[in-house]
Design an enzyme around this catalytic site. Structure first.
Site, PDB file in Angstrom:
ATOM      1  N   SER A 175       4.265  -9.413  -2.012  1.00 26.52           N
ATOM      2  CA  SER A 175       4.615 -10.200  -3.241  1.00 26.52           C
ATOM      3  C   SER A 175       3.485 -10.976  -3.477  1.00 26.52           C
ATOM      4  O   SER A 175       2.412 -10.233  -3.817  1.00 26.52           O
ATOM      5  CB  SER A 175       5.988 -10.990  -3.126  1.00 26.52           C
ATOM      6  N   HIS A 188       5.875  -6.712  -5.569  1.00 28.54           N
ATOM      7  CA  HIS A 188       7.076  -7.463  -6.587  1.00 28.54           C
ATOM      8  C   HIS A 188       6.000  -7.679  -7.842  1.00 28.54           C
ATOM      9  O   HIS A 188       4.899  -8.354  -7.917  1.00 28.54           O
ATOM     10  CB  HIS A 188       7.467  -8.744  -6.126  1.00 28.54           C
ATOM     11  N   ASP A 197      12.185 -11.064   1.169  1.00 26.13           N
ATOM     12  CA  ASP A 197      12.371  -9.819   1.071  1.00 26.13           C
ATOM     13  C   ASP A 197      11.716  -9.140   2.174  1.00 26.13           C
ATOM     14  O   ASP A 197      10.355  -9.236   2.433  1.00 26.13           O
ATOM     15  CB  ASP A 197      11.854  -9.389  -0.160  1.00 26.13           C
TER      16      ASP A 197
END
Length: 379
Positions: free
Chosen positions: A198, A225, A323
């Site tokens: 991310s 992301h 995540d």
């Protein structure tokens, strides 16, 4: 003491709204507002902010030029605001290459409406960069080309693309290797490489993928992301910089060895099939309190575990949040190996730390060391 923020944007409305949103959090204080890149350079020198929020399109001096000059003179964490257009995506990637650490979509309607999700996102991103003041990377660090590693099963591909210098995302002086392992390959059987990341991921992925040779014999699945309008431009950039083919995954597309597939932004990516044929399922998922990201590392990794079982090297790079922890756990339960990026070289250590704290990761490397260890392990 509150973190000090400099807000840079040519729109007085946007500056004021960003200031109001940030200062809703008592730990954040906007100490200055700049109307263009030139003012930003001067105010960074005099105000010593902890973090700068920077627009891309501005008169007198644009944000990308300002980022380059700030990182060359007085490095400070910078988060870019970018439009959700293809042009905006390319400009944001240029800014990240120049030294910016993170970016957010510039959504006037969300800022104007004071939407709670937009408020929380901006505050959390800025605070994460404030905590990561130490160990800033310079605007550009020349990286030695990787030593050639030959694989047993060369794969056919397009002619090699031009080679370029990769931008380093680790601080100067960072050790290259933090694992207690000797670095000797395990001899494990592999069928794919899976990467989740991310915040800080674009530069980290560029660093890793540009070192992968064109005859890499496995598919690479990447979840970064990103908004939907960004991933296509990012895949195209990685494809230009890398020896292997990098592309945005398409629904129903058959997975091929030697290709790196980037999950489309704003959607979910899973793999399906068997040992004979594996393909992608790309789909729109409804908003859910349980699934915060589109694409989601957990969802992709879980599907990889179902199809490839334990024949996977799973990697979690820099990123905010957790995540990837659940997906990595599912891979681990099937016998896969899980590696993470270390704290020192991570822009945000959230995702790697979540995996480490859960006891899932076997090894931890700096981003500079990752490429060589991946290639040695999977050779």
């Amino acid at each position: 003491m509150a973190y000090k923020i400099l807000v840079v944007d040519d729109s007085i409305f946007f500056r004021r709204r960003v200031k109001e949103i940030l200062e809703q959090d008592p730990s954040l204080q906007v100490i200055g507002e700049a109307r263009n890149g030139q003012e930003a350079i001067e105010m960074v020198a005099t105000l010593n902010p902890d973090v700068v929020t920077m627009d891309v399109e501005m008169p007198i001096m644009d944000g990308i030029t300002a980022v380059k000059k700030i990182m060359a003179r007085k490095p400070v964490p910078i988060i870019m605001f970018s439009s959700l257009t293809l042009q905006g995506a390319k400009a944001t990637l240029d800014a990240l290459d120049s030294g910016a650490m993170d970016f957010l979509p510039k959504k006037f309607e969300d800022i104007a409406a004071n939407r709670q999700d937009a408020v929380a996102l901006l505050q959390s991103r800025v605070k994460s960069l404030c905590r990561k003041q130490h160990g800033l990377r310079p605007a550009s660090v020349r990286v030695a080309p990787p030593k050639a590693i030959l694989f047993n099963k060369p794969v056919s591909r397009n002619p090699a693309k031009r080679s370029v210098q990769a931008t380093s995302s680790i601080p100067l002086g960072a050790p290259l290797y933090h694992s207690s392992s000797s670095g000797i390959p395990s001899g494990k059987k592999y069928r794919c490489l899976a990467i989740g990341t991310s915040t800080g991921g674009p530069v980290a992925l560029q660093k890793v993928l540009t070192a992968v040779p064109k005859n890499f014999p496995y598919p690479i699945f990447i979840v970064q992301h990103m908004p939907g309008s960004f991933t296509k431009a990012f895949a195209e950039r990685l494809n230009q910089l890398s020896q292997l083919t990098v592309k945005e995954a398409m629904n129903g597309e058959e997975v091929k060895a030697g290709v790196a597939y980037l999950a489309p932004g704003g959607r979910q990516m899973t793999v399906q099939g068997d040992s004979q044929r594996v393909s992608f399922r790309i789909y729109d998922a409804p908003d859910s309190a349980d699934i915060l990201y589109k694409p989601c590392v957990d969802i992709t990794f879980a599907s990889i575990a179902h199809v490839y079982h334990g024949d996977v090297l799973g990697v979690i790079l820099t990123g905010m949040g957790s995540d990837g922890k659940l997906g990595a756990s599912k891979l681990k339960s099937k016998g896969a190996k899980i590696w993470v990026q270390d704290e020192l070289s991570s822009v945000v250590y959230g995702m790697p730390q979540a995996v480490m704290n859960a006891g899932i990761a076997e090894k931890e490397f700096s981003i500079d060391a990752f490429e060589s260890h991946i290639l040695k392990e999977m050779a």
